[in-house]
Design an enzyme around this catalytic site. Structure first.
Site, short mmCIF file in Angstrom:
data_model
loop_
_atom_site.label_atom_id
_atom_site.label_comp_id
_atom_site.label_asym_id
_atom_site.label_seq_id
_atom_site.Cartn_x
_atom_site.Cartn_y
_atom_site.Cartn_z
N GLY A 210 0.73 -1.13 -1.63
CA GLY A 210 1.45 -0.12 -0.87
C GLY A 210 0.93 -0.04 0.54
N PRO A 211 1.72 0.57 1.43
CA PRO A 211 1.31 0.69 2.82
C PRO A 211 0.04 1.52 2.95
CG PRO A 211 3.57 1.47 2.50
CD PRO A 211 3.00 1.23 1.16
N THR A 214 -1.12 5.48 1.46
CA THR A 214 -0.25 5.99 0.41
C THR A 214 -1.04 6.44 -0.80
OG1 THR A 214 0.13 3.69 -0.13
CG2 THR A 214 1.92 4.85 0.95
N THR A 217 -6.55 4.06 -2.89
CA THR A 217 -7.93 4.34 -3.23
C THR A 217 -8.02 5.63 -4.02
OG1 THR A 217 -8.50 3.25 -1.17
CG2 THR A 217 -10.25 4.45 -2.27
N HIS A 431 24.17 3.30 7.33
CA HIS A 431 24.06 1.85 7.19
C HIS A 431 23.89 1.47 5.71
CE1 HIS A 431 22.48 -2.17 8.61
NE2 HIS A 431 22.02 -2.14 7.37
N GLU A 432 22.95 2.14 5.04
CA GLU A 432 22.68 1.79 3.65
C GLU A 432 23.85 2.16 2.75
OE1 GLU A 432 20.26 -0.09 2.92
OE2 GLU A 432 19.38 0.05 4.92
P1 ADP Z 1 -4.95 3.93 0.87
O1 ADP Z 1 -6.13 3.52 0.06
O2 ADP Z 1 -3.65 3.70 0.18
O3 ADP Z 1 -4.92 3.40 2.25
P2 ADP Z 1 -6.14 6.48 0.50
O4 ADP Z 1 -6.16 6.53 -0.96
O5 ADP Z 1 -7.41 6.17 1.17
O6 ADP Z 1 -5.01 5.51 1.03
O7 ADP Z 1 -5.56 7.87 1.02
C1 ADP Z 1 -6.17 8.57 2.07
C2 ADP Z 1 -6.02 10.05 1.87
O8 ADP Z 1 -4.66 10.45 1.98
C3 ADP Z 1 -6.44 10.53 0.51
O9 ADP Z 1 -7.79 10.78 0.45
C4 ADP Z 1 -5.62 11.80 0.31
O10 ADP Z 1 -6.25 12.88 0.92
C5 ADP Z 1 -4.36 11.49 1.09
N1 ADP Z 1 -3.28 11.07 0.21
C6 ADP Z 1 -2.66 9.87 0.23
N2 ADP Z 1 -1.70 9.80 -0.71
C7 ADP Z 1 -1.71 10.98 -1.35
C8 ADP Z 1 -0.94 11.53 -2.44
N3 ADP Z 1 0.02 10.82 -3.05
N4 ADP Z 1 -1.22 12.78 -2.85
C9 ADP Z 1 -2.19 13.49 -2.25
N5 ADP Z 1 -2.94 13.03 -1.24
C10 ADP Z 1 -2.72 11.80 -0.77
ZN ZN Z 2 21.46 -3.67 6.10
MG MG Z 3 -7.74 2.38 0.61
#
Ligand code: ADP
Ligand code: ZN
Ligand code: MG
Length: 611
Positions: A210-211, A214, A217, A431-432
């Site tokens: 995922g981006p 999101t 971690t 568009h979609e």
């Molecule tokens: P990634 O590893 O995907 O880059 P992280 O897990 O490090 O992102 O997310 C960073 C912070 O963003 C998390 O510690 C949390 O505070 C917040 N966060 C991201 N996604 C969510 C979610 N779905 N629900 C609640 N908090 C989120």
């Molecule tokens: Zn299109």
């Molecule tokens: Mg991460």
């Protein structure tokens, strides 16, 4: 050889003592041996009287007489010392020197280069010593790291202890599909017998994709909190940085450690740093490649039923080595997407729980303002709002603080355009819907599983997941035309509703052109050329372009025909949309409102009475 942790604890002061000892020795040698040497090389100035006295006393061994000064060397306790003095007109000097048997000359000999000789005799050994010392230290650090201990930020995979700062699935808002997927893994780890009885194997490797921001971690930590098993966590970059030269060995140790603790979860964050596609370019990275190879071998090595599950996260799945994604390795992918309106509201609520709030917070409004924001950005927005409340001397966060924070956070990010403006949202939605509506009208059934206007991992703005009703391996000319019309639907809707042309259709155009070209040059679907191959070679699977086999004049005709085919499809698409303008508006409004529409909802609106 199994070391206990208390053993390791004692080792650190011991090694320190060792190095203090070496330092002490070096200083001692310096003072005893080198300092006198340096002093002796220094040329001291004396009086002529002193010089003559020394000559009389027989201490002087060599004399160099130049036009302006006399340099001489005296031996004191067997050590040479150098002196100089001014010239006094003394015609008898040569005779005196001769009588005393002192070697004298008019030239000053090349004085030995003090620095160079010092460096050669002492500097080089010291450097060698220092280098060896460093190697020893590095080895020690590695050895200590291998036993699972963390020493000032270094170490192999650490066992993640959920007690402090324990996360559960409740902390991860939205992402329901991902949670469901992971729930199954928890279930497996807790009741493996249930799965063994049926003969089902749990996936060995699960890749969180995922981006950035999101919650990949976060999701892994939540999994650790939910599953009651040991959880080893290491980041790919730690691997590369810390275990220079030992990456492969590290992987082996990590897996040994894991199988000892089975059932358990091993989490490798940012796996793209070690799992990059191996290529045949000149700039190969042996170190990384060996680490990756070891990882592949280890993943094959243990049985699926052993109870070790490898979890990995990346935001660049496209750079991963295909071997990693093969069945038996990371064969399960769990996608975390940017949250839609509902998801953003849920995430904001999770984070708003941690701050003091005024009662009437309009979370929905804030969620609406942040289309395209990631979970991390939303968490940041809440924090910024709290900081702003403090700055304003308030004790509670209000809606206006949040609204201000949206500006700050979004203005502060590089990818400002990732957040869609209201106007852009409308255009993307139409568009979609344009694509989907054309498809639905052709087949008469749900054309899509889900449409969303939240930017997707793939980089496309909107996303229309097209489902083929039944998989086909043969496409008729009619199918091809219909596909072209669907591809044209997006742009057609934009033109119809907003009377503008945007860059959003670039990918559609590319695909439509390729399809039309293939219809003419490969599939024999054109009126003018019939069954004449106008292109050879090319491999559909490898994406190689074919070679044109026709004359330049024919090529021009081919281009014209492609243009006509696309123009015709575009016109048909526009007609379909014009006929269904009301439904299109209704569907688009729904999509703008909710940001996501499922195929079922789509068909309900399409088949329902027009409001
Ligand atoms: P990634 O590893 O995907 O880059 P992280 O897990 O490090 O992102 O997310 C960073 C912070 O963003 C998390 O510690 C949390 O505070 C917040 N966060 C991201 N996604 C969510 C979610 N779905 N629900 C609640 N908090 C989120
Ligand atoms: Zn299109
Ligand atoms: Mg991460």
């Amino acid at each position: 050889m199994k070391e206990t942790s208390s053993n390791n604890g004692n080792k650190i002061p011991k090694t320190l003592m060792f190095y203090y000892g070496i330092a002490f020795l070096v200083i001692l040698i310096f003072n005893l041996v080198i300092m006198p040497k340096i002093l002796s090389y220094r040329v001291q100035t004396t009086t002529y009287f002193d010089f003559m006295n020394s000559v009389e006393a027989g201490d002087v061994k060599e004399v160099y007489i130049s036009d302006t000064e006399i340099n001489y060397m005296k031996e004191i306790d067997g050590q040479p010392f150098y002196f100089k003095t001014g010239i006094v007109d003394n015609p008898q000097l040569p005779q005196i020197l001769q009588e005393k048997g002192i070697n004298y000359t008019a030239e000053i000999p090349e004085k030995p280069n003090i620095l160079l000789s010092l460096f050669l005799t002492y500097g080089v050994p010291i450097l060698i010593f220092a280098f060896i010392g460093r190697q020893i230290r590095k080895n020690m650090a590695n050895k200590l790291g291998a036993s699972g201990l963390r020493i000032r930020g270094q170490g192999a995979a650490k066992i993640y202890k959920p007690d402090e700062d324990k996360k559960t699935f409740d902390d991860v808002a939205g992402q329901e599909e991902a949670k469901e997927s992971l729930q199954e893994i928890i279930d497996y780890l807790n009741n493996p017998e249930k799965y063994k009885k049926i003969g089902a194997k749990c996936p060995k490797g699960v890749l969180l994709v995922g981006p950035p921001g999101t919650g990949k971690t976060l999701m892994a930590k939540a999994l650790a909190g939910e599953a009651d098993v040991p959880f080893f966590s290491i980041s790919g970059s730690e691997f590369v940085e810390m275990f220079v030269g030992r990456g492969a060995a590290k992987v082996r140790e990590l897996f040994d450690q894991a199988s000892e603790h089975a059932p358990c979860i091993v989490f490798i964050d940012e796996i793209d740093t070690i799992g990059k596609r191996r290529d045949s370019q000149l700039s190969t990275n042996d170190e990384r490649e060996q680490t990756l190879n070891q990882l592949l071998t280890e993943m094959d090595g243990f049985e699926g039923n052993k109870g070790v599950i490898i979890l990995a996260a990346t935001n660049r799945p496209e750079v991963l080595d295909p071997a990693l994604l093969r069945p038996g390795r990371f064969d399960r992918q769990v996608r975390l997407e940017l949250p839609d309106l509902k998801g953003r509201e849920a995430i904001l609520n999770v984070h708003l729980k941690k701050v003091q709030l005024k009662e009437d917070i309009d979370v929905n409004l804030i969620a609406r303002m942040t289309a395209g924001a990631s979970g991390a950005q939303l968490a940041n927005i809440v924090n910024e709002a709290a900081l702003r409340a403090i700055r304003m001397g308030k004790s509670h966060v209000s809606t206006s603080d949040l609204a201000e924070a949206v500006e700050t956070v979004i203005a502060g990010t590089e990818k400002k355009n990732a957040i869609l403006s209201e106007e852009e949202k409308r255009i993307v939605a139409y568009h979609e819907i344009g694509h989907a509506l054309v498809a639905a009208k052709q087949s008469g059934s749900a054309p899509v599983q889900k449409i969303t206007i939240v930017p997707r991992t793939s980089g496309a703005l909107g996303f229309t997941m097209q489902v083929e009703e039944n998989e086909k391996s043969l496409y008729s000319k009619k199918d091809a035309y219909q596909k072209l019309e669907v591809l044209c639907g997006g742009r057609a809707a934009e033109e119809l509703v907003f009377d503008i042309v945007t860059t959003g259709a670039a990918n559609d155009i590319e695909r439509a052109t390729e399809l039309a070209r293939n219809m003419v040059t490969r599939y024999g679907m054109s009126d003018n050329f019939g069954m004449m191959a106008l292109q050879t070679g090319g491999n559909t699977y490898l994406g190689e372009p074919g070679r044109s086999t026709c004359s330049p004049e024919t090529a021009r005709l081919v281009d014209e025909e492609i243009r006509d085919i696309i123009a015709k499809a575009h016109k048909n698409a526009t007609d379909i949309l014009k006929e269904n303008r009301e439904k299109m508006d209704e569907l688009a409004e729904y999509l703008i409102e909710k940001e996501t529409i499922t195929g079922k909802e789509f068909m309900e609106i399409l088949e329902g009475e027009t409001a």
